[in-house]
Enzyme design. Structure first.
Site, mmCIF file in Angstrom:
data_model
loop_
_atom_site.group_PDB
_atom_site.id
_atom_site.type_symbol
_atom_site.label_atom_id
_atom_site.label_comp_id
_atom_site.label_asym_id
_atom_site.label_seq_id
_atom_site.Cartn_x
_atom_site.Cartn_y
_atom_site.Cartn_z
ATOM 1 N N ARG A 103 0.838 -1.207 0.000
ATOM 2 C CA ARG A 103 0.000 0.000 0.000
ATOM 3 C C ARG A 103 0.872 1.256 0.000
ATOM 4 O O ARG A 103 0.532 2.247 -0.645
ATOM 5 C CB ARG A 103 -0.931 -0.024 1.220
ATOM 6 C CG ARG A 103 -1.982 1.048 1.182
ATOM 7 C CD ARG A 103 -3.033 0.853 2.244
ATOM 8 N NE ARG A 103 -2.488 0.977 3.590
ATOM 9 C CZ ARG A 103 -3.208 0.828 4.699
ATOM 10 N NH1 ARG A 103 -4.493 0.510 4.610
ATOM 11 N NH2 ARG A 103 -2.664 0.960 5.886
ATOM 12 N N LYS A 204 -2.719 6.596 1.876
ATOM 13 C CA LYS A 204 -2.554 7.161 3.226
ATOM 14 C C LYS A 204 -1.679 8.404 3.160
ATOM 15 O O LYS A 204 -0.608 8.486 3.778
ATOM 16 C CB LYS A 204 -1.988 6.106 4.187
ATOM 17 C CG LYS A 204 -3.097 5.282 4.821
ATOM 18 C CD LYS A 204 -2.617 4.345 5.869
ATOM 19 C CE LYS A 204 -2.773 4.872 7.277
ATOM 20 N NZ LYS A 204 -4.132 5.071 7.743
ATOM 21 N N GLU A 240 -16.344 6.840 4.940
ATOM 22 C CA GLU A 240 -15.359 6.411 5.917
ATOM 23 C C GLU A 240 -15.466 7.253 7.172
ATOM 24 O O GLU A 240 -15.862 8.418 7.106
ATOM 25 C CB GLU A 240 -13.984 6.613 5.270
ATOM 26 C CG GLU A 240 -12.923 5.688 5.745
ATOM 27 C CD GLU A 240 -11.663 5.789 4.882
ATOM 28 O OE1 GLU A 240 -11.758 5.635 3.652
ATOM 29 O OE2 GLU A 240 -10.605 6.026 5.461
HETATM 30 C C1 COI Z 1 -4.367 3.312 11.439
HETATM 31 O O1 COI Z 1 -5.344 2.669 11.818
HETATM 32 O O2 COI Z 1 -3.245 2.801 11.323
HETATM 33 C C2 COI Z 1 -4.498 4.709 11.108
HETATM 34 O O3 COI Z 1 -3.814 5.167 10.245
HETATM 35 C C3 COI Z 1 -5.379 5.538 11.908
HETATM 36 C C4 COI Z 1 -4.612 6.668 12.509
HETATM 37 C C5 COI Z 1 -4.829 7.891 11.698
HETATM 38 C C6 COI Z 1 -4.920 6.845 13.949
#
Ligand code: COI
Length: 357
Positions: A103, A204, A240
């Site tokens: 990812r 992300k 989401e």
């Molecule tokens: C994760 O679940 O790894 C996330 O990226 C959430 C985070 C922004 C707290």
């Protein structure tokens, strides 16, 4: 020394005897989801046009880069999140790190960054977890959250890819992201991501997170635990929650929004789909309207930080609908199975866990 504990809605839901001898000396019962400095972090650098090579562990601490760095000025950065778990007999397991590596590569391509190979990523994550293994909480007390960050750290004033990149991996012991089940507010003013494949909602990117603050801060001030965002094209379908994916359950069928470019392809999401299919449920990835969600039997969220958590209520405009929560729910059954695999309590027949100690 052994710790005998009966665990509630933590990462283990059964009674267990656990060895805490090899853990850092801290009050594990007070663990939350907030920064705890550990011993080491991992750094690997790469110039534009080159490939990553030769990373190393360094003592955990502050990092330094140019004020012109593209991560600071233009948000050229992505991150991952994965966890290491301590088993009852003291082994340490990582959960599906190669999925995070893949990812990260997709996100890096979208933001014009070089990325570590799957092998480099997994090796770096393993080294980081092993070097910090005293920070992996005892079974049932939480997990070691590992945060790989890939960012443009070279100087550029031009809106253009950085001349230098850094992979930084740090970690932090954590327990549940949310306290208890969720009461969500459906957000009608702000959107998390642009609908369709042209945006960055499906990677992300660091830039996907601060834009939710306005909605989450207002919702939390009104007593909600988090915000559920809608698609920006029609404002009709659920997408989401700020930091996790969402599922709705009706009878024997489970639905979650399809990953259409705006939804993060969560690794917990994917694992829960597989577990639910194995348990005989029908799982569909498709558009889900707010009305359909409000008519569900159960709603739950998934994510690395969140694990699997039940939604107790959803408020949309003036309507508040309550949902089933508690140990008899499907979400808790799915959570128990997932956490059981992650912590070595349930046999891992799919090869999802990697032993690293
Ligand atoms: C994760 O679940 O790894 C996330 O990226 C959430 C985070 C922004 C707290």
């Amino acid at each position: 020394m052994t710790l005998h504990s009966v665990l509630g809605n933590s990462e283990q839901n059964s009674e267990s005897s656990v060895d805490v001898e090899n853990c850092a000396d801290m009050n594990w019962d007070e663990l939350g989801f907030s920064p705890v400095p550990t011993d080491f972090m991992y750094v690997m650098k790469c110039a534009k046009g080159d490939e990553f090579s030769q990373g190393s562990l360094v003592p955990y601490g502050k990092i330094e880069f140019s004020p012109f760095a593209t991560i600071l000025n233009y948000g050229q950065g992505i991150f991952e999140g994965l966890k290491a778990y301590r088993t009852e007999d003291g082994r340490i397991l990582l959960f599906r790190p190669e999925e995070n590596a893949r990812r990260m590569k997709i996100g890096a391509d979208r933001l014009c960054m070089p990325s570590p190979s799957v092998d480099q990523f997994v090796t770096a994550v393993k080294q980081t977890a092993v070097a910090n293994k005293r920070w992996v909480p005892p079974l049932g007390k939480g997990s070691l959250y590992i945060r790989p960050l890939l960012m443009g750290t070279g100087a550029s004033l031009d809106v253009a890819p950085s001349p230098e990149y850094t992979l930084l991996i740090y970690c932090c012991p954590v327990t549940n992201y949310h306290k208890g089940s969720l009461n969500l507010k459906v957000e009608s003013k702000f959107y998390r991501a642009i609908s369709g494949t042209g945006g960055t909602g499906g990677i992300k990117s660091v830039t996907n997170y601060a834009p939710v603050y306005a909605a989450t801060t207002a919702a939390k001030a009104d007593g909600f635990s988090d915000v559920l965002f809608l698609d920006s094209a029609t404002g009709k379908n659920i997408e989401e929650v700020a930091a996790c994916n969402v599922f709705v359950v009706k009878g024997n069928s489970i639905c979650t929004p399809e990953t259409n470019g705006a939804i993060l392809p969560g690794i917990t999401r994917k694992s829960i789909i597989d577990i639910a299919l194995d348990l005989g449920y029908q799982v569909m990835e498709r558009a889900i309207s707010v009305e359909e969600m409000l008519d569900a039997d159960e709603v739950f969220c998934t994510g690395t930080a969140v694990v699997v958590n039940s939604v107790s209520s959803v408020t949309y405009k003036e309507t508040r609908v309550e949902f089933k929560t508690g140990p008899e729910t499907l979400s808790q059954k799915l959570r128990k199975t997932l956490v059981g695999i992650q912590t070595g309590c349930i046999e891992d027949t799919r090869g999802w866990t990697i032993r690293i100690d």
